[in-house]
Scaffold this motif. Structure first.
Motif, PDB file in Angstrom:
ATOM      1  N   GLU A 369      30.661   7.735  64.193  1.00 43.03           N
ATOM      2  CA  GLU A 369      31.770   8.511  63.820  1.00 43.03           C
ATOM      3  C   GLU A 369      32.914   8.158  64.798  1.00 43.03           C
ATOM      4  OE1 GLU A 369      31.345  12.601  63.849  1.00 43.03           O
ATOM      5  OE2 GLU A 369      29.697  12.709  62.298  1.00 43.03           O
ATOM      6  N   GLU A 370      32.626   7.545  66.052  1.00 38.16           N
ATOM      7  CA  GLU A 370      33.808   7.049  67.015  1.00 38.16           C
ATOM      8  C   GLU A 370      33.282   5.810  67.691  1.00 38.16           C
ATOM      9  OE1 GLU A 370      36.401   8.913  70.473  1.00 38.16           O
ATOM     10  OE2 GLU A 370      34.969  10.211  69.380  1.00 38.16           O
ATOM     11  N   GLU A 371      34.224   4.886  67.597  1.00 37.78           N
ATOM     12  CA  GLU A 371      33.796   3.666  68.325  1.00 37.78           C
ATOM     13  C   GLU A 371      33.798   3.661  69.546  1.00 37.78           C
ATOM     14  OE1 GLU A 371      35.560  -0.926  68.210  1.00 37.78           O
ATOM     15  OE2 GLU A 371      36.494   0.789  66.851  1.00 37.78           O
ATOM     16  N   GLY A 372      32.921   3.076  70.316  1.00 36.04           N
ATOM     17  CA  GLY A 372      32.844   3.075  71.716  1.00 36.04           C
ATOM     18  C   GLY A 372      32.019   4.193  72.060  1.00 36.04           C
ATOM     19  N   ALA A 373      31.615   5.191  71.488  1.00 33.67           N
ATOM     20  CA  ALA A 373      30.961   6.301  71.786  1.00 33.67           C
ATOM     21  C   ALA A 373      29.528   6.291  71.621  1.00 33.67           C
ATOM     22  CB  ALA A 373      31.300   7.601  71.034  1.00 33.67           C
ATOM     23  N   PHE A 374      28.528   6.998  72.366  1.00 35.07           N
ATOM     24  CA  PHE A 374      27.265   6.885  72.354  1.00 35.07           C
ATOM     25  C   PHE A 374      26.728   8.295  72.104  1.00 35.07           C
ATOM     26  CE2 PHE A 374      28.709   3.419  74.647  1.00 35.07           C
ATOM     27  CZ  PHE A 374      27.963   2.231  74.254  1.00 35.07           C
ATOM     28  N   VAL A 375      25.436   8.441  71.401  1.00 41.47           N
ATOM     29  CA  VAL A 375      24.650   9.753  71.171  1.00 41.47           C
ATOM     30  C   VAL A 375      23.345   9.446  72.032  1.00 41.47           C
ATOM     31  CG1 VAL A 375      23.885  11.310  69.618  1.00 41.47           C
ATOM     32  CG2 VAL A 375      25.837   9.957  69.197  1.00 41.47           C
ATOM     33  N   VAL A 376      23.005  10.461  72.510  1.00 40.83           N
ATOM     34  CA  VAL A 376      21.610  10.459  73.246  1.00 40.83           C
ATOM     35  C   VAL A 376      20.822  11.326  72.543  1.00 40.83           C
ATOM     36  CG1 VAL A 376      20.378  10.901  75.372  1.00 40.83           C
ATOM     37  CG2 VAL A 376      22.595   9.806  75.527  1.00 40.83           C
ATOM     38  N   GLY A 416      25.885  -1.018  76.797  1.00 41.08           N
ATOM     39  CA  GLY A 416      27.577  -1.261  76.878  1.00 41.08           C
ATOM     40  C   GLY A 416      28.498  -0.057  77.106  1.00 41.08           C
ATOM     41  N   ALA A 417      27.980   1.058  77.746  1.00 40.56           N
ATOM     42  CA  ALA A 417      28.772   1.990  78.007  1.00 40.56           C
ATOM     43  C   ALA A 417      29.619   1.818  79.204  1.00 40.56           C
ATOM     44  CB  ALA A 417      28.104   3.408  78.112  1.00 40.56           C
ATOM     45  N   VAL A 418      30.759   1.950  79.304  1.00 40.31           N
ATOM     46  CA  VAL A 418      31.753   1.918  80.261  1.00 40.31           C
ATOM     47  C   VAL A 418      32.173   3.321  81.164  1.00 40.31           C
ATOM     48  CG1 VAL A 418      32.403  -0.260  79.786  1.00 40.31           C
ATOM     49  CG2 VAL A 418      33.745   1.687  79.030  1.00 40.31           C
ATOM     50  N   PRO A 419      32.764   3.355  82.225  1.00 38.76           N
ATOM     51  CA  PRO A 419      33.106   4.841  82.684  1.00 38.76           C
ATOM     52  C   PRO A 419      34.486   5.228  81.872  1.00 38.76           C
ATOM     53  CG  PRO A 419      32.774   3.226  84.419  1.00 38.76           C
ATOM     54  CD  PRO A 419      32.620   2.172  83.227  1.00 38.76           C
ATOM     55  N   ASP A 427      24.637  19.460  71.611  1.00 37.81           N
ATOM     56  CA  ASP A 427      26.205  19.941  71.217  1.00 37.81           C
ATOM     57  C   ASP A 427      26.986  19.895  71.917  1.00 37.81           C
ATOM     58  OD1 ASP A 427      24.977  20.777  68.403  1.00 37.81           O
ATOM     59  OD2 ASP A 427      24.477  22.954  69.568  1.00 37.81           O
ATOM     60  N   ILE A 428      26.982  19.125  73.005  1.00 36.99           N
ATOM     61  CA  ILE A 428      27.929  18.871  73.922  1.00 36.99           C
ATOM     62  C   ILE A 428      28.295  17.368  74.135  1.00 36.99           C
ATOM     63  CG2 ILE A 428      28.359  19.001  76.491  1.00 36.99           C
ATOM     64  CD1 ILE A 428      28.098  21.696  75.292  1.00 36.99           C
ATOM     65  N   SER A 429      29.521  16.971  74.208  1.00 38.78           N
ATOM     66  CA  SER A 429      30.282  15.875  74.478  1.00 38.78           C
ATOM     67  C   SER A 429      30.981  15.712  75.761  1.00 38.78           C
ATOM     68  CB  SER A 429      31.319  15.474  73.231  1.00 38.78           C
ATOM     69  OG  SER A 429      30.579  15.404  71.822  1.00 38.78           O
ATOM     70  N   PHE A 430      30.849  14.490  76.113  1.00 41.45           N
ATOM     71  CA  PHE A 430      31.674  14.532  77.821  1.00 41.45           C
ATOM     72  C   PHE A 430      31.826  13.174  77.981  1.00 41.45           C
ATOM     73  CE2 PHE A 430      27.017  14.272  78.372  1.00 41.45           C
ATOM     74  CZ  PHE A 430      26.782  13.226  79.106  1.00 41.45           C
ATOM     75  N   GLU A 431      32.742  13.095  79.030  1.00 38.14           N
ATOM     76  CA  GLU A 431      32.932  11.420  79.334  1.00 38.14           C
ATOM     77  C   GLU A 431      32.251  11.065  80.367  1.00 38.14           C
ATOM     78  OE1 GLU A 431      37.227  10.753  80.127  1.00 38.14           O
ATOM     79  OE2 GLU A 431      37.918  11.197  78.036  1.00 38.14           O
ATOM     80  N   TRP A 432      31.525   9.912  79.964  1.00 40.47           N
ATOM     81  CA  TRP A 432      30.596   9.431  81.404  1.00 40.47           C
ATOM     82  C   TRP A 432      31.199   8.641  82.479  1.00 40.47           C
ATOM     83  CZ3 TRP A 432      28.319   4.078  81.683  1.00 40.47           C
ATOM     84  CH2 TRP A 432      27.497   4.068  82.716  1.00 40.47           C
ATOM     85  N   GLN A 433      30.943   9.327  83.503  1.00 43.17           N
ATOM     86  CA  GLN A 433      31.222   8.718  84.930  1.00 43.17           C
ATOM     87  C   GLN A 433      29.890   8.477  85.468  1.00 43.17           C
ATOM     88  OE1 GLN A 433      34.098   8.101  85.744  1.00 43.17           O
ATOM     89  NE2 GLN A 433      35.375   9.010  83.897  1.00 43.17           N
ATOM     90  N   PRO A 434      29.320   7.383  85.462  1.00 47.12           N
ATOM     91  CA  PRO A 434      28.239   6.912  86.364  1.00 47.12           C
ATOM     92  C   PRO A 434      28.145   7.365  87.806  1.00 47.12           C
ATOM     93  CG  PRO A 434      29.520   4.986  85.810  1.00 47.12           C
ATOM     94  CD  PRO A 434      30.280   5.950  85.297  1.00 47.12           C
ATOM     95  N   GLU A 465      42.415  15.973  70.327  1.00 46.48           N
ATOM     96  CA  GLU A 465      43.968  15.371  70.196  1.00 46.48           C
ATOM     97  C   GLU A 465      43.997  13.898  70.163  1.00 46.48           C
ATOM     98  OE1 GLU A 465      47.894  15.332  68.885  1.00 46.48           O
ATOM     99  OE2 GLU A 465      46.384  16.839  68.796  1.00 46.48           O
ATOM    100  N   ALA A 466      43.605  13.216  71.289  1.00 45.99           N
ATOM    101  CA  ALA A 466      43.203  11.812  71.244  1.00 45.99           C
ATOM    102  C   ALA A 466      42.775  11.131  70.060  1.00 45.99           C
ATOM    103  CB  ALA A 466      42.651  11.441  72.736  1.00 45.99           C
ATOM    104  N   ARG A 467      41.490  11.883  69.601  1.00 45.80           N
ATOM    105  CA  ARG A 467      40.828  11.226  68.433  1.00 45.80           C
ATOM    106  C   ARG A 467      41.675  11.116  67.149  1.00 45.80           C
ATOM    107  NH1 ARG A 467      36.306  13.877  70.788  1.00 45.80           N
ATOM    108  NH2 ARG A 467      36.521  15.611  68.867  1.00 45.80           N
TER     109      ARG A 467
END
Length: 481
Positions: A369-376, A416-419, A427-434, A465-467
Motif C-alpha cells: 500500500e505504500e512505496e518504500g515501506a515494509f511489513v514484518v 533495502g530499508a533506510v533510516p 497493528d503498529i507502524s513506526f519509522e525505522w531507526q536502526p 497527513e504526509a501520506r
C-alpha cells in the motif's frame, strides 16, 4: 411443549485475555535498593468443547451462541502473580463435528470426555522481576498480557449410529425403530411426521447397535425439497443403510423399485458435500407392511429385482412383527463385520515440530500500500508488539533489542530499508531507526531509554497527513498562501 432438536449451530467464542505484568520495586525500611518485585500476569482462560453423553442436541448453542472465558488477573508487587482466568467448558453431544465458517473440519469429537480447545487464552505478561538482567537491573516496565483468541465456529451433530433408516415419508421407519428398540418416536399416517432424527438401541444376541431414523426423503431433496437432506449428516457414520419401502402405498406412479432408485439418486447427489463414503456402505432393503394382502403380492414381485442387484431383502410387518427377528440378527451381523473391518483406534499422539535451524520465524516484505515501506510478519514479532506498552520508552527500547537479536533489523537492511522507512508489525507502524549492532544498553531512569531521548519521532497524525499529501497533493488553500 415439545423440545426442539438442533443439529447445527454457529457459535462465537472469545478466550480470556492475559493479565498485564506488574512493574514494582521492593520497598522496605533501611533497604532502599530492594530490587524489582513485580509479578507476572495470569493467563487467560481457554474455551473448551467437551463431549458429554448426557447432551443430545445443540439447542443451547442455538439460543446462546456467544461464550467468553475469564480474563487473567494483573500481577502485583511482592512477586505475586495474577490468577489465571477461568476456563470455560462447553458440553457438546457425542459425534459433534467442529468446522470453520468456510467448511474446513477442525475436529471430530467422538467418545465421552473428548476435548477440543476451541479458543486459546492469551498469555499473561511478564512482570519486571522476570525481565531483570545484567543490562537492566531494575526494569521500569512490564509486558502487557496478550488478547485471547476469538473464533466463529460451526458445530454440526453427526449422530453416532450403526444403522441408518432411509425411506419416503410414512414408509414405516419410525414404527420399525419403535418395535426394535425402546425409542418412542411420533408415529402418524401423514407425510413428514418425523421432523427430527430418532435414535434407538437394538440388541441382537450378543451384538448391541444403534439405529437412526432419519426424516423422510423425497425426489428433488438435493434441490431443497422436503426435510431429509438437512439430516443426512446423521447417517454418515452408519455401518449399513436400510431402505424401508412402503409396499402398501396408494400413490400413483410409485413402486418399491422406483422408490429405492429415487432415494439413491438423491443420496448420490448430496454425498459429495457430506465428505463421506456412503456409496461404499452396504445396503439392505426392507419391504414393509406385508401384512396387507396387496402389499405382500407386490413384495413377492419386486424381491427378485433387488436380489439381482446383490441387495439383501427382508419382508416385514411392524404390526404383526413378521420378519423382525431375522432382520435384527442380519443387521447385527453386518454391523459386526463393519466393526471388524475398521482399524483399531489409536491414541492421539502429540507431535512436537521444532523450527528448522534456518527458520528465523519471520518474514520481511514490501508494503503493497505504500512505496518504500515494509511489513514484518511472524509469530514472535507480532506477539512482542502486542506485549509492548508504547507509552513507556524503556519498554520500546526492550522491544527494539528483541527485534535486533531476532535479526529483523539485518533483514530490513538487506531488503533495502533506510533510516526513516515505515515498518509495520501487527497493528503498529513506526519509522525505522536502526540501532548499532552489539550496542550496550545504557542505564537510565526507570521507564526511559537514552536511545529514544532527543529523537524527533514523527507522530501517527503527521505520518497520516504526509501520506495524504503524497497521494492527493497539497490542499488548494495552502497553495495560495
Amino acid at each position: 411443549m415439545a423440545s426442539r432438536f438442533v443439529d447445527r449451530a454457529v457459535i462465537h467464542l472469545a478466550a480470556g485475555n492475559g493479565g498485564n505484568g506488574c512493574a514494582s520495586v521492593h520497598r522496605e525500611k533501611f533497604k532502599p535498593l530492594g530490587g524489582p518485585d513485580g509479578g507476572n500476569g495470569g493467563n487467560g482462560g481457554d474455551v473448551l468443547l467437551v463431549v458429554d453423553p448426557n447432551v443430545h442436541t445443540l439447542l443451547d448453542f442455538h439460543f446462546r451462541p456467544h461464550a467468553r472465558a475469564g480474563n487473567g488477573k494483573i500481577g502485583q508487587g511482592g512477586n505475586r502473580s495474577g490468577a489465571a482466568g477461568e476456563t470455560l467448558e462447553l458440553r457438546v453431544p457425542d459425534g459433534t463435528v467442529v468446522l470453520t465458517e468456510r467448511g474446513e473440519v477442525l475436529a471430530d469429537l467422538v467418545g465421552p470426555g473428548t476435548t477440543f480447545v476451541a479458543a486459546q487464552g492469551g498469555r499473561g505478561g511478564l512482570g519486571n522481576a522476570a525481565l531483570a538482567s545484567k543490562a537492566r537491573k531494575a526494569p521500569g516496565f512490564a509486558l502487557l498480557g496478550e488478547p485471547g483468541e476469538s473464533r466463529d465456529l460451526v458445530l454440526e451433530l453427526r449422530s453416532v449410529a450403526d444403522v441408518g433408516l432411509l425411506g419416503f415419508p410414512s414408509a414405516g421407519k419410525s414404527s420399525l425403530i419403535s418395535v426394535l428398540s425402546a425409542a418412542k418416536p411420533k408415529i402418524a399416517d401423514y407425510p413428514f411426521t418425523t421432523l427430527v432424527p430418532n435414535l434407538g438401541v437394538v440388541t441382537a444376541g450378543d451384538t448391541v447397535f444403534t439405529m437412526a431414523d432419519v426424516p423422510g426423503l423425497i425426489p428433488g431433496a438435493s434441490q431443497g425439497k422436503g426435510l431429509g437432506l438437512d439430516f443426512l449428516r446423521h447417517i454418515e457414520r452408519c455401518a449399513v443403510l436400510v431402505h424401508v419401502v412402503d409396499c402398501a402405498t396408494y400413490e400413483p406412479g410409485r413402486d418399491p423399485v422406483s422408490d429405492v432408485d429415487a432415494l439413491e439418486t438423491e443420496l448420490a447427489r448430496y454425498t459429495p458435500s457430506l465428505g463421506g463414503d456412503l456409496a461404499d456402505r452396504p445396503r439392505v432393503v426392507v419391504l414393509n407392511k406385508v401384512d396387507v394382502p396387496d402389499a405382500a403380492e407386490i413384495a413377492e414381485l419386486v424381491r427378485p429385482e433387488f436380489e439381482k442387484r446383490g441387495l439383501e431383502v427382508f419382508e416385514i410387518s411392524t404390526v404383526s412383527r413378521k420378519g423382525l427377528r431375522e432382520l435384527t440378527f442380519a443387521l447385527g451381523a453386518v454391523v459386526e463385520r463393519y466393526r471388524a473391518e475398521q482399524p483399531p483406534p489409536e491414541a492421539e499422539k502429540v507431535v512436537l515440530k521444532p523450527l528448522a535451524v534456518d527458520d528465523s520465524g519471520f518474514t520481511v516484505e514490501p508494503d503493497p500500500e505504500e512505496e518504500g515501506a515494509f511489513v514484518v510478519h511472524g509469530t514472535r514479532p507480532e506477539r512482542w508488539i502486542r506485549q509492548t506498552n508504547f507509552g513507556n520508552d524503556e519498554a520500546v527500547g526492550y522491544l527494539a533489542d528483541r527485534l535486533n537479536r531476532l535479526g529483523v533489523e539485518d533483514e530490513l537492511a538487506r531488503k533495502g530499508a533506510v533510516p526513516g522507512s515505515q515498518v509495520t508489525i501487527g497493528d503498529i507502524s513506526f519509522e525505522w531507526q536502526p540501532s548499532t549492532p552489539g550496542a550496550v544498553v545504557h542505564l537510565s531512569g526507570r521507564g526511559t531509554d537514552v536511545r529514544l531521548e532527543g529523537t524527533d519521532r514523527v507522530s501517527a497524525a503527521e505520518r497520516k497527513e504526509a501520506r495524504r499529501i503524497r497521494r492527493d497533493g497539497p490542499d488548494e488553500e495552502s497553495d495560495g498562501e
